[in-house]
Design a protein around this motif. Structure first.
Motif, PDB file in Angstrom:
ATOM      1  N   PRO A  39       0.772  -1.198  -0.019  1.00 56.17           N
ATOM      2  CA  PRO A  39      -0.079   0.001  -0.050  1.00 56.17           C
ATOM      3  C   PRO A  39       0.953   1.418   0.056  1.00 56.17           C
ATOM      4  N   LEU A  40       2.078   1.220   0.414  1.00 52.89           N
ATOM      5  CA  LEU A  40       2.734   2.456   0.672  1.00 52.89           C
ATOM      6  C   LEU A  40       3.324   2.757  -0.815  1.00 52.89           C
ATOM      7  N   LEU A  41       3.548   1.766  -1.689  1.00 56.19           N
ATOM      8  CA  LEU A  41       3.972   2.172  -2.905  1.00 56.19           C
ATOM      9  C   LEU A  41       3.085   3.301  -3.698  1.00 56.19           C
ATOM     10  N   ALA A  42       1.740   3.201  -3.429  1.00 62.05           N
ATOM     11  CA  ALA A  42       0.934   3.988  -4.234  1.00 62.05           C
ATOM     12  C   ALA A  42       0.446   5.354  -3.252  1.00 62.05           C
ATOM     13  N   SER A  43       1.255   5.203  -2.046  1.00 55.78           N
ATOM     14  CA  SER A  43       0.947   6.676  -1.335  1.00 55.78           C
ATOM     15  C   SER A  43       1.711   7.825  -1.831  1.00 55.78           C
ATOM     16  N   PRO A  44       1.650   9.062  -1.295  1.00 56.69           N
ATOM     17  CA  PRO A  44       2.198  10.276  -1.983  1.00 56.69           C
ATOM     18  C   PRO A  44       3.850  10.266  -1.440  1.00 56.69           C
ATOM     19  N   PHE A  45       4.262   9.494  -0.334  1.00 63.19           N
ATOM     20  CA  PHE A  45       5.469   9.361  -0.153  1.00 63.19           C
ATOM     21  C   PHE A  45       6.329   7.953  -0.164  1.00 63.19           C
ATOM     22  N   GLY A  46       5.338   7.446  -1.054  1.00 62.39           N
ATOM     23  CA  GLY A  46       5.849   5.884  -1.099  1.00 62.39           C
ATOM     24  C   GLY A  46       6.291   5.003   0.259  1.00 62.39           C
ATOM     25  N   ASN A  47       7.508   4.165   0.281  1.00 63.85           N
ATOM     26  CA  ASN A  47       7.876   3.659   1.554  1.00 63.85           C
ATOM     27  C   ASN A  47       9.150   4.361   1.920  1.00 63.85           C
ATOM     28  N   PHE A  48       9.167   5.764   1.726  1.00 59.04           N
ATOM     29  CA  PHE A  48      10.432   6.492   2.154  1.00 59.04           C
ATOM     30  C   PHE A  48       9.785   6.815   3.523  1.00 59.04           C
ATOM     31  N   SER A  49      10.873   7.168   4.509  1.00 57.34           N
ATOM     32  CA  SER A  49      10.232   7.884   5.709  1.00 57.34           C
ATOM     33  C   SER A  49      10.143   9.304   5.500  1.00 57.34           C
ATOM     34  N   LEU A  50       9.243   9.794   6.447  1.00 56.41           N
ATOM     35  CA  LEU A  50       8.828  11.466   6.210  1.00 56.41           C
ATOM     36  C   LEU A  50      10.271  12.112   6.170  1.00 56.41           C
ATOM     37  N   ILE A  51      11.356  11.678   7.121  1.00 60.51           N
ATOM     38  CA  ILE A  51      12.473  12.329   7.321  1.00 60.51           C
ATOM     39  C   ILE A  51      13.299  12.534   6.097  1.00 60.51           C
ATOM     40  N   THR A  52      13.240  11.188   5.256  1.00 64.11           N
ATOM     41  CA  THR A  52      13.961  11.415   4.136  1.00 64.11           C
ATOM     42  C   THR A  52      13.578  12.186   3.155  1.00 64.11           C
ATOM     43  N   ILE A  53      12.173  12.387   3.176  1.00 70.96           N
ATOM     44  CA  ILE A  53      11.302  13.298   2.269  1.00 70.96           C
ATOM     45  C   ILE A  53      11.806  14.513   2.571  1.00 70.96           C
ATOM     46  N   ALA A  54      11.766  15.039   3.890  1.00 70.46           N
ATOM     47  CA  ALA A  54      12.342  16.169   4.287  1.00 70.46           C
ATOM     48  C   ALA A  54      13.539  16.711   3.992  1.00 70.46           C
ATOM     49  N   CYS A  55      14.471  15.621   4.098  1.00 68.29           N
ATOM     50  CA  CYS A  55      15.739  15.824   3.689  1.00 68.29           C
ATOM     51  C   CYS A  55      15.822  16.270   2.262  1.00 68.29           C
ATOM     52  N   TRP A  56      15.212  15.538   1.259  1.00 67.08           N
ATOM     53  CA  TRP A  56      15.310  15.736  -0.220  1.00 67.08           C
ATOM     54  C   TRP A  56      14.824  16.957  -0.493  1.00 67.08           C
ATOM     55  N   PHE A  57      13.605  17.294   0.081  1.00 67.88           N
ATOM     56  CA  PHE A  57      12.912  18.705   0.024  1.00 67.88           C
ATOM     57  C   PHE A  57      13.910  19.732   0.286  1.00 67.88           C
ATOM     58  N   LEU A  58      14.636  19.691   1.266  1.00 67.41           N
ATOM     59  CA  LEU A  58      15.658  20.799   1.700  1.00 67.41           C
ATOM     60  C   LEU A  58      16.739  20.763   0.680  1.00 67.41           C
ATOM     61  N   LEU A  59      17.328  19.748   0.242  1.00 65.79           N
ATOM     62  CA  LEU A  59      18.408  19.673  -0.595  1.00 65.79           C
ATOM     63  C   LEU A  59      18.162  20.082  -1.786  1.00 65.79           C
ATOM     64  N   PHE A  60      16.780  19.860  -2.420  1.00 67.40           N
ATOM     65  CA  PHE A  60      16.416  20.250  -3.847  1.00 67.40           C
ATOM     66  C   PHE A  60      16.070  21.409  -3.873  1.00 67.40           C
ATOM     67  N   SER A  61      15.675  22.325  -2.842  1.00 63.69           N
ATOM     68  CA  SER A  61      15.014  23.577  -2.972  1.00 63.69           C
ATOM     69  C   SER A  61      16.200  24.578  -2.557  1.00 63.69           C
ATOM     70  N   LEU A  62      16.449  24.686  -1.283  1.00 61.20           N
ATOM     71  CA  LEU A  62      17.721  25.472  -0.920  1.00 61.20           C
ATOM     72  C   LEU A  62      19.139  24.897  -1.593  1.00 61.20           C
ATOM     73  N   GLY A  63      18.855  23.782  -1.587  1.00 60.72           N
ATOM     74  CA  GLY A  63      20.335  23.367  -2.336  1.00 60.72           C
ATOM     75  C   GLY A  63      20.736  23.467  -3.886  1.00 60.72           C
ATOM     76  N   ALA A  64      19.371  23.898  -4.270  1.00 56.02           N
ATOM     77  CA  ALA A  64      19.609  24.144  -5.704  1.00 56.02           C
ATOM     78  C   ALA A  64      20.380  25.341  -6.026  1.00 56.02           C
ATOM     79  N   ALA A  65      20.059  26.319  -5.224  1.00 62.10           N
ATOM     80  CA  ALA A  65      20.985  27.712  -5.118  1.00 62.10           C
ATOM     81  C   ALA A  65      22.377  27.342  -4.743  1.00 62.10           C
ATOM     82  N   GLY A  66      22.781  26.326  -4.196  1.00 54.78           N
ATOM     83  CA  GLY A  66      23.997  26.003  -4.003  1.00 54.78           C
ATOM     84  C   GLY A  66      24.685  25.308  -4.809  1.00 54.78           C
ATOM     85  N   GLN A  67      24.227  24.931  -6.183  1.00 54.84           N
ATOM     86  CA  GLN A  67      24.798  24.349  -7.276  1.00 54.84           C
ATOM     87  C   GLN A  67      25.563  25.185  -8.417  1.00 54.84           C
TER      88      GLN A  67
END
Length: 489
Positions: free
Chosen positions: A220-248
């Motif tokens: 069931p997690l595969l079809a959920s908005p966040f998949g089977n990844f933990s919320l902390i992992t999703i939050a880390c990715w969000f931080l990296l690809f938003s603020l982190g984009a400006a650091g590329q």
């Protein structure tokens, strides 16, 4: 070894070579090699910025992560990356362009030296960018090997070397001019391919409803908005690809290449929209391939990174398959060409000038160093030998932690000091490399689900702010403020 696929990919590679020949003839100086003579318009710059961010790591690795864990990776990137484009344009776009207008500014090293009136910041940033280039370019090497293996049947290692040879041909001669104009050509391919494959993949999977029901029946997690990844992992990715984009750095140094501040308009929207369209390819193929696997209709894959290539070669017509594989090579090579030019600039211009030395004939030495970086990055990728997506997150995280505080925050915060900048750069690089090397040898320090790059970025920002505040009284009289005052005016 499908003839149609090989023909389409061969045509794509020949066009890249021809662009390289044209760019080499146009490249007459270090300014041409490093900032395209400050001649780019909005559309070329925006598409080049998008393609430099959307690489083999994002497409090949993103599809692999979606195949393995569902929507989590795409959810963390789909919203965050376009937001990152907007933030970067708003925070530093005009500031960096205006610095280029007021002096001999070709690199981010030039930018930070002017901002902090410090050669040490320039030197440390140049070193950090060089190390990040080696790590991130290693991602492109691995991804290139996977694609070439699928097209020509050679081993991934041989495939990587073939791709690198073509990349070296146009990067060594044409520098950033070759990079941005192959980016333009490659970006158009990526956008068109993503739109076509999105609808095709959904049709192969039996429609979104059938895909969702099949995924839920397995997990069931595969079809959920966040998949089977933990919320902390999703939050880390969000931080990296938003603020982190400006650091590329391969992204933000393109603001030095545009010919007028007017060209900044609509750039963020254009780049963000293009990126969002290509994420459709990642989501559709990753979810459909997993659906077919659950149904017993998908071939066995040695690695999740193979899922995208296996899908297009086994389930799409040869023409579409050839276009997708050409689009993947486009993503890989566009990012790789930008990286090697950036790394060469750090080694030839920034680090020597940090020691008060200037390299004579910068154009020649940049070309020599480009070739050397390609060799070193290949060796690094073979040593790391990990998933494309994970190696890509490592390279992205290294840049974000080392570059975002010193460059982006430094340009928008007057109280930033050179001590804070140097501390954040050293700490960002040290944390990323230490955590990743320890992980490779089975030593885990961080909690489960925490992404190394994200925690390194947070620590680096905190160190930058704290050290800057601690050194502010001594630094205020020494800081070179005119560039910031000019920008505000």
């Amino acid at each position: 070894m499908n003839v149609t696929i090989i023909s389409i990919v061969a045509i794509y590679l020949v066009i890249c070579i021809l662009i390289g020949v044209w760019a080499t003839r146009r490249t007459k100086s270090a300014s041409d090699f490093l900032v395209a003579g400050r001649s780019l318009g909005m559309f070329v710059m925006a598409i080049a910025a998008f393609t430099s961010i959307q690489s083999g790591f994002g497409l090949l690795g993103g599809a692999g992560q979606t195949f393995t864990g569902g929507m989590g990776f795409a959810a963390g990137v789909l919203i965050a990356a376009p937001l990152g484009f907007a933030l970067t344009w708003f925070l530093v776009g005009k500031r960096i362009w205006m610095m280029g207008e007021h002096g001999d500014v070709f690199t981010l090293g030039d930018v930070v030296e002017k901002r902090y009136n410090s050669r040490s910041v320039r030197g440390w940033l140049g070193l950090a960018i060089t190390l990040g280039v080696i790590g991130y370019l290693g991602t492109q090497v691995q991804a290139m090997g996977v694609i070439m293996h699928s097209i020509f049947g050679v081993s991934p290692a041989v495939g990587a070397l073939i791709g690198l040879g073509i990349l070296a041909f146009y990067s060594v001669g044409g520098g950033i001019i070759a990079s941005v104009y192959t980016d333009l050509f490659q970006g158009v391919i990526m956008i068109a391919v993503s739109i076509v494959i999105f609808f095709f993949a959904l049709n192969v999977g039996g429609g979104m409803q059938n895909i969702t029901e099949t995924l839920q029946s397995s997990d069931p997690l595969l079809a959920s908005p966040f998949g089977n990844f933990s919320l902390i992992t999703i939050a880390c990715w969000f931080l990296l690809f938003s603020l982190g984009a400006a650091g590329q750095p391969h992204f933000i140094n393109k603001f030095l290449m545009i010919k007028s501040a007017k060209e900044l308009r609509w750039g963020a929207f254009t780049a963000g929209l293009a990126y969002a369209i290509t994420v459709l390819l990642v989501v559709s193929i990753g979810l459909t391939a997993r659906t077919l696997q659950i149904q017993g209709r998908f071939p066995e894959v040695a690695s999740a990174d193979d899922s995208l290539v296996v899908f297009v070669t086994a389930f799409t017509p040869s023409v579409i398959s050839g276009l997708v594989l050409a689009g993947l090579l486009a993503a890989i090579m566009s990012t790789g060409s930008g990286f090697v030019t950036l790394g060469a600039a750090s080694l030839v211009r920034d680090i020597p000038r940090a020691f008060g030395k200037e390299v004579k004939n910068e154009l020649l030495w940049n070309r020599i160093v480009v070739f050397g970086l390609l060799v070193v990055s290949t060796l690094f990728s073979f040593y790391m030998d990990t998933l494309v997506a994970l190696l890509g997150v490592f390279g992205w995280g290294t840049f974000a932690a080392a570059v975002f505080p010193a460059v982006v925050l430094g340009l928008v915060w007057k109280r930033a000091t050179k001590q804070g900048a140097v501390t954040s750069i050293i700490l960002g690089v040290f944390l990323n490399f230490t955590f990743e090397i320890l992980k490779k040898y089975g030593i885990t320090i961080l909690p489960e689900g925490v992404v190394v790059g994200a925690i390194s970025l947070v620590i680096s920002i905190l160190a930058f702010v704290v050290v800057s505040l601690m050194t502010q009284p001594q630094e205020t009289a020494e800081m070179e403020q005119p560039p910031l005052e000019v920008m505000e005016g």
